[in-house]
Motif scaffolding. Sequence first.
Motif, PDB file in Angstrom:
ATOM      1  N   ARG A 177       9.998 -24.720 -21.071  1.00 42.89           N
ATOM      2  CA  ARG A 177      10.575 -24.258 -22.329  1.00 42.89           C
ATOM      3  C   ARG A 177      11.926 -24.925 -22.571  1.00 42.89           C
ATOM      4  NH1 ARG A 177      10.482 -18.028 -21.148  1.00 42.89           N
ATOM      5  NH2 ARG A 177      10.727 -18.842 -19.016  1.00 42.89           N
ATOM      6  N   ARG A 178      12.595 -24.540 -23.641  1.00 45.12           N
ATOM      7  CA  ARG A 178      13.884 -25.138 -23.984  1.00 45.12           C
ATOM      8  C   ARG A 178      15.022 -24.190 -23.611  1.00 45.12           C
ATOM      9  NH1 ARG A 178      13.571 -25.960 -30.203  1.00 45.12           N
ATOM     10  NH2 ARG A 178      13.078 -23.747 -29.961  1.00 45.12           N
ATOM     11  N   PHE A 179      16.205 -24.769 -23.368  1.00 48.51           N
ATOM     12  CA  PHE A 179      17.379 -23.951 -23.095  1.00 48.51           C
ATOM     13  C   PHE A 179      17.562 -22.867 -24.162  1.00 48.51           C
ATOM     14  CE2 PHE A 179      19.954 -27.402 -20.654  1.00 48.51           C
ATOM     15  CZ  PHE A 179      19.298 -27.061 -19.476  1.00 48.51           C
ATOM     16  N   GLU A 180      17.359 -23.262 -25.417  1.00 52.12           N
ATOM     17  CA  GLU A 180      17.709 -22.370 -26.538  1.00 52.12           C
ATOM     18  C   GLU A 180      16.611 -21.377 -26.888  1.00 52.12           C
ATOM     19  OE1 GLU A 180      16.595 -26.417 -28.511  1.00 52.12           O
ATOM     20  OE2 GLU A 180      17.409 -25.671 -26.601  1.00 52.12           O
ATOM     21  N   ASP A 181      15.472 -21.439 -26.230  1.00 51.45           N
ATOM     22  CA  ASP A 181      14.409 -20.486 -26.555  1.00 51.45           C
ATOM     23  C   ASP A 181      14.881 -19.052 -26.324  1.00 51.45           C
ATOM     24  OD1 ASP A 181      12.698 -22.449 -27.308  1.00 51.45           O
ATOM     25  OD2 ASP A 181      11.504 -22.444 -25.468  1.00 51.45           O
ATOM     26  N   VAL A 182      14.497 -18.175 -27.237  1.00 50.65           N
ATOM     27  CA  VAL A 182      14.869 -16.768 -27.131  1.00 50.65           C
ATOM     28  C   VAL A 182      13.963 -16.084 -26.114  1.00 50.65           C
ATOM     29  CG1 VAL A 182      15.018 -14.563 -28.354  1.00 50.65           C
ATOM     30  CG2 VAL A 182      15.730 -16.688 -29.486  1.00 50.65           C
ATOM     31  N   GLU A 183      14.587 -15.317 -25.221  1.00 46.76           N
ATOM     32  CA  GLU A 183      13.835 -14.565 -24.208  1.00 46.76           C
ATOM     33  C   GLU A 183      13.539 -13.188 -24.794  1.00 46.76           C
ATOM     34  OE1 GLU A 183      12.133 -15.275 -20.573  1.00 46.76           O
ATOM     35  OE2 GLU A 183      13.893 -16.442 -21.107  1.00 46.76           O
TER      36      GLU A 183
END
Length: 346
Positions: A177-183
């Motif tokens: 996934r990407r650093f900025e993806d919302v968890e």
Amino acid sequence: MTMERNTAHEETLKDVGFTIFEEIYELGFFGWQPGFMPGDVTLDNLKSAKHIVECVDEDQMPPEIVETEKLNANLPTRFLTLPPQEHANRFPYNKFDIASLYVAKAKRGVDLDTVDFMFGGSTLEFLANKKNPEKPGAFYAAVLVPSTNIVMVKKVDDYIQNYADPGFQFSRLVTGRRFEDVEYVDYMFEHMQTIQMDGHKVFFKGESDAIHKPDGGTCVPVETKANNPWFWGTKVMFQLISNGSSLMIHGKKGRGGYLNHVRPYTLKEMCETSTKDVSISSLEQNLRDCLNTLRDAKESVLADGSVHVIHFANNEMQLRKYQGKDQEKIALFPNEEVCKELFESD
């Protein structure tokens, strides 16, 4: 899935000098869905086992890791400063230990009458080193699980989990996934196993970051870390043992908030590195002392179901009845009627 003997872990731990970890049985993963819990339900007022059952997905597993070569091909890269993604360390985002026992019994075939203790991911480190938590207000609690004869030892601590922190950004990167993806925390993944330790059967449950498939089929838990190895001590080693992980993926950070390199560590490497300046026999003797003290306390001070704080003084374990006013802090399980109903569920 049913119980499967994890001989690979047994052999690894014996190879590095441990003798206390005797029989290890793999119980697999499950997904916990906190969003399915009604917003007004707490452990104190939970009235029906169905609320726990509805949050469990027995077939869910953590995401699979990306090959480290592919990750390193895109490094260095800078961690991001993201808006906070915060959740309080409270039920249902924590303290859902009862769900692990439900899955173990109802879905994995574990006879809870044969289990002596239940440990979280940091309990082995605490007991093996006999070192009290340094953080003010944090402590390890010992309590009988309602409607069982199992003593749970768990760290109790109030904090805010921020999924925008670099450690969580790194976990997202490692799993594609990407650093900025919302968890969104739709699923929280737990791994379970039992380990026979010096004649005591211990049920281990802990959060799992990721999985890998070394032989193309079997799913093995993976830990991810992006902190400084200087602070690891024996903590990460015992985390790997507790969580059934044979692999840890470490992200090496540089100046300016950069992630410079990703490196895998095997369980054997972590054990050998962590015990260079520590006596394994001393760690094991501490564990034996603590297990025997907890066994004896089960029939005495813990028998009434009250929460006790574990404190070490002069290398001896002391159990002190919790005297704090914050009862929500030590609400670790639903009431006995709900637990009994849960353990009778299929």
